[in-house]
Scaffold this motif. Structure first.
Motif, short mmCIF file in Angstrom:
data_model
loop_
_atom_site.label_atom_id
_atom_site.label_comp_id
_atom_site.label_asym_id
_atom_site.label_seq_id
_atom_site.Cartn_x
_atom_site.Cartn_y
_atom_site.Cartn_z
N LEU A 290 0.84 -1.20 0.00
CA LEU A 290 0.00 0.00 0.00
C LEU A 290 0.87 1.25 0.00
O LEU A 290 0.56 2.24 -0.68
CB LEU A 290 -0.91 0.00 1.22
CG LEU A 290 -1.97 1.10 1.29
CD1 LEU A 290 -3.07 0.85 0.27
CD2 LEU A 290 -2.57 1.19 2.70
N GLU A 291 1.97 1.20 0.73
CA GLU A 291 2.88 2.34 0.80
C GLU A 291 3.49 2.65 -0.56
O GLU A 291 3.77 3.81 -0.88
CB GLU A 291 3.98 2.07 1.82
CG GLU A 291 4.83 3.28 2.15
CD GLU A 291 5.73 3.03 3.36
OE1 GLU A 291 5.97 3.97 4.13
OE2 GLU A 291 6.19 1.88 3.53
N SER A 292 3.66 1.62 -1.40
CA SER A 292 4.24 1.85 -2.72
C SER A 292 3.32 2.67 -3.61
O SER A 292 3.76 3.25 -4.60
CB SER A 292 4.56 0.50 -3.39
OG SER A 292 3.37 -0.17 -3.79
N PHE A 293 2.03 2.76 -3.26
CA PHE A 293 1.10 3.60 -4.01
C PHE A 293 1.49 5.08 -3.91
O PHE A 293 1.07 5.89 -4.74
CB PHE A 293 -0.33 3.43 -3.49
CG PHE A 293 -1.03 2.20 -4.01
CD1 PHE A 293 -0.32 1.09 -4.43
CD2 PHE A 293 -2.41 2.15 -4.07
CE1 PHE A 293 -0.96 -0.05 -4.91
CE2 PHE A 293 -3.07 1.03 -4.56
CZ PHE A 293 -2.34 -0.07 -4.98
N ASP B 152 2.60 2.07 8.53
CA ASP B 152 1.31 2.31 9.16
C ASP B 152 0.26 2.69 8.11
O ASP B 152 0.43 3.72 7.42
CB ASP B 152 1.44 3.43 10.19
CG ASP B 152 0.10 3.76 10.82
OD1 ASP B 152 -0.49 2.87 11.46
OD2 ASP B 152 -0.37 4.90 10.64
N PRO B 153 -0.81 1.91 7.95
CA PRO B 153 -1.78 2.17 6.90
C PRO B 153 -2.43 3.56 6.98
O PRO B 153 -2.64 4.20 5.94
CB PRO B 153 -2.82 1.06 7.11
CG PRO B 153 -2.06 -0.04 7.79
CD PRO B 153 -1.09 0.65 8.67
N ASN C 68 -2.94 8.92 4.27
CA ASN C 68 -2.93 10.39 4.33
C ASN C 68 -1.92 11.02 3.37
O ASN C 68 -1.97 12.22 3.13
CB ASN C 68 -2.64 10.85 5.76
CG ASN C 68 -3.81 10.61 6.69
OD1 ASN C 68 -4.96 10.61 6.26
ND2 ASN C 68 -3.52 10.37 7.97
N HIS C 69 -1.03 10.18 2.81
CA HIS C 69 -0.01 10.70 1.90
C HIS C 69 -0.36 10.49 0.43
O HIS C 69 0.46 10.75 -0.44
CB HIS C 69 1.35 10.05 2.20
CG HIS C 69 2.06 10.66 3.37
ND1 HIS C 69 1.69 10.41 4.67
CD2 HIS C 69 3.10 11.54 3.44
CE1 HIS C 69 2.48 11.08 5.49
NE2 HIS C 69 3.34 11.77 4.77
N SER C 70 -1.55 9.99 0.14
CA SER C 70 -1.95 9.74 -1.24
C SER C 70 -3.36 10.27 -1.46
O SER C 70 -4.28 9.92 -0.73
CB SER C 70 -1.91 8.24 -1.55
OG SER C 70 -2.59 7.94 -2.76
N LYS D 191 -9.14 9.53 -1.23
CA LYS D 191 -10.42 9.61 -1.95
C LYS D 191 -11.25 8.35 -1.74
O LYS D 191 -12.48 8.41 -1.59
CB LYS D 191 -10.14 9.82 -3.43
CG LYS D 191 -11.37 9.87 -4.33
CD LYS D 191 -10.95 10.09 -5.77
CE LYS D 191 -12.15 10.08 -6.71
NZ LYS D 191 -11.73 10.26 -8.13
N TYR D 192 -10.58 7.18 -1.73
CA TYR D 192 -11.29 5.91 -1.62
C TYR D 192 -11.01 5.22 -0.28
O TYR D 192 -10.99 3.99 -0.21
CB TYR D 192 -10.89 4.98 -2.77
CG TYR D 192 -11.26 5.50 -4.13
CD1 TYR D 192 -12.60 5.55 -4.54
CD2 TYR D 192 -10.29 5.95 -5.01
CE1 TYR D 192 -12.95 6.03 -5.79
CE2 TYR D 192 -10.63 6.43 -6.27
CZ TYR D 192 -11.96 6.46 -6.65
OH TYR D 192 -12.30 6.93 -7.91
N LYS D 193 -10.83 6.01 0.74
CA LYS D 193 -10.46 5.46 2.04
C LYS D 193 -11.47 4.44 2.54
O LYS D 193 -11.10 3.45 3.19
CB LYS D 193 -10.32 6.61 3.06
CG LYS D 193 -9.71 6.18 4.39
CD LYS D 193 -9.42 7.38 5.27
CE LYS D 193 -8.74 6.96 6.56
NZ LYS D 193 -8.39 8.12 7.41
N ASN D 194 -12.73 4.64 2.22
CA ASN D 194 -13.76 3.70 2.68
C ASN D 194 -13.68 2.35 1.98
O ASN D 194 -14.33 1.39 2.41
CB ASN D 194 -15.15 4.31 2.46
CG ASN D 194 -15.43 5.48 3.37
OD1 ASN D 194 -14.82 5.60 4.44
ND2 ASN D 194 -16.33 6.35 2.97
#
Length: 280
Positions: free
Chosen positions: A177-180, A209-210, A215-217, A222-225
């Motif tokens: 996920l961090e690589s996004f 930490d997810p 918060n950095h993307s 936008k699609y946090k849910n």
């Protein structure tokens, strides 16, 4: 297994299957062994599972496939085999997911009569979907066409079968996920599809930490849910599930490799002399 348990506990999902899709050889990662070995190791790892399957489609392509294209492949394959229209996270399906091949009896599967044994239940419905799912992994879809059964949608207090949504989610570690957040690493259009249409289940990894990552993307925010973060167990942290740690343990002759890999996989690695350098 831990991710499935968490999804069940949310009360929002019933996980009916998991697909392991090893990456193509041309992915180019340093130390990546042949897909022939990786497929075998994955199959050995899940041989006792009654719900996880290994799918070789990605390995068998002519070249490396994007994560987005792999998800779309499995969605299209499930759609053809199960006869249902898969929903994404933004547009819940209003189409029944229960189907039967035309070459079977034309009698309706679920009828509105007084015979209790014919009454649909969640187990029957999900059983049919699960049976279909087990067929689509590692096999070609059957040639028969599938049709919807649309007879008496009202299932009383159980559920309405048109409300059942079959959905594919990407399971990954928080390091992926961090690589996004790395500029230029992912195609932004693909990210929109992966997070916006499919959704992601994230298991924690050390130092990633997810919540901080999201918060950095802008796309992840936008699609946090659509991003489900599996809660870790302090007594049995999921960060120990690590292919990197497994390879390092093998290279250093560390007996703790049994903490990361099951014995059939270890036996295969030793027999094939994988990941083991001279010092190991």
């Amino acid at each position: 297994e831990r991710a499935r348990d968490y999804l069940h506990k949310t009360g929002r999902f019933i996980v009916i299957g998991g697909i392991v899709s090893p990456v193509h050889d041309s992915y180019g990662k340093t130390g990546l062994v042949s897909s022939r070995h990786r497929l075998t190791m994955c199959q050995l790892a899940v041989q006792s599972s009654d719900w996880i399957r290994v799918d070789p489609w990605e390995c068998y392509q002519d070249t490396w496939q994007t994560t987005c294209s792999v998800l779309e492949h499995h969605r299209d394959l499930m759609k053809r085999v199960t006869g249902c229209i898969l929903s994404n996270v933004n547009t819940p399906s209003i189409t029944p997911v229960i189907s039967q091949p035309q070459n079977e009896s034309s009698q309706t599967i679920y009828q509105n009569n007084n015979n209790v044994s014919n009454k649909p239940t969640a187990a029957k419905i999900l059983g049919k979907v699960g049976e279909s799912l087990s067929r689509i992994c590692c096999v070609r879809p059957p040639m028969e066409r599938f049709t919807f059964v649309d007879e008496n949608a009202n299932l009383g207090t159980v559920m309405r079968y048109e409300e059942i949504e079959l959905r594919i989610l990407l399971l990954c570690g928080s390091d992926l996920l961090e690589s996004f957040c790395i500029p230029g690493l992912w195609n932004e259009a693909d990210m929109e599809v992966i997070v916006g249409e499919f959704g992601i289940v994230v298991v924690p990894r050390d130092g990633a930490d997810p919540d901080r990552i999201m918060n950095h993307s802008s796309i992840l925010r936008k699609y946090k849910n659509n991003i489900l973060v599996v809660k870790d167990d302090l007594n049995h942290p999921m960060s120990v599930v690590s292919s990197t740690k497994s390879r390092l343990a093998l290279q250093h002759g560390d007996g703790h490799v049994v903490d990361y890999l099951c014995q059939p996989v270890i036996d295969y690695i030793l027999k094939s002399q994988l990941y083991i350098n001279a010092s190991g």
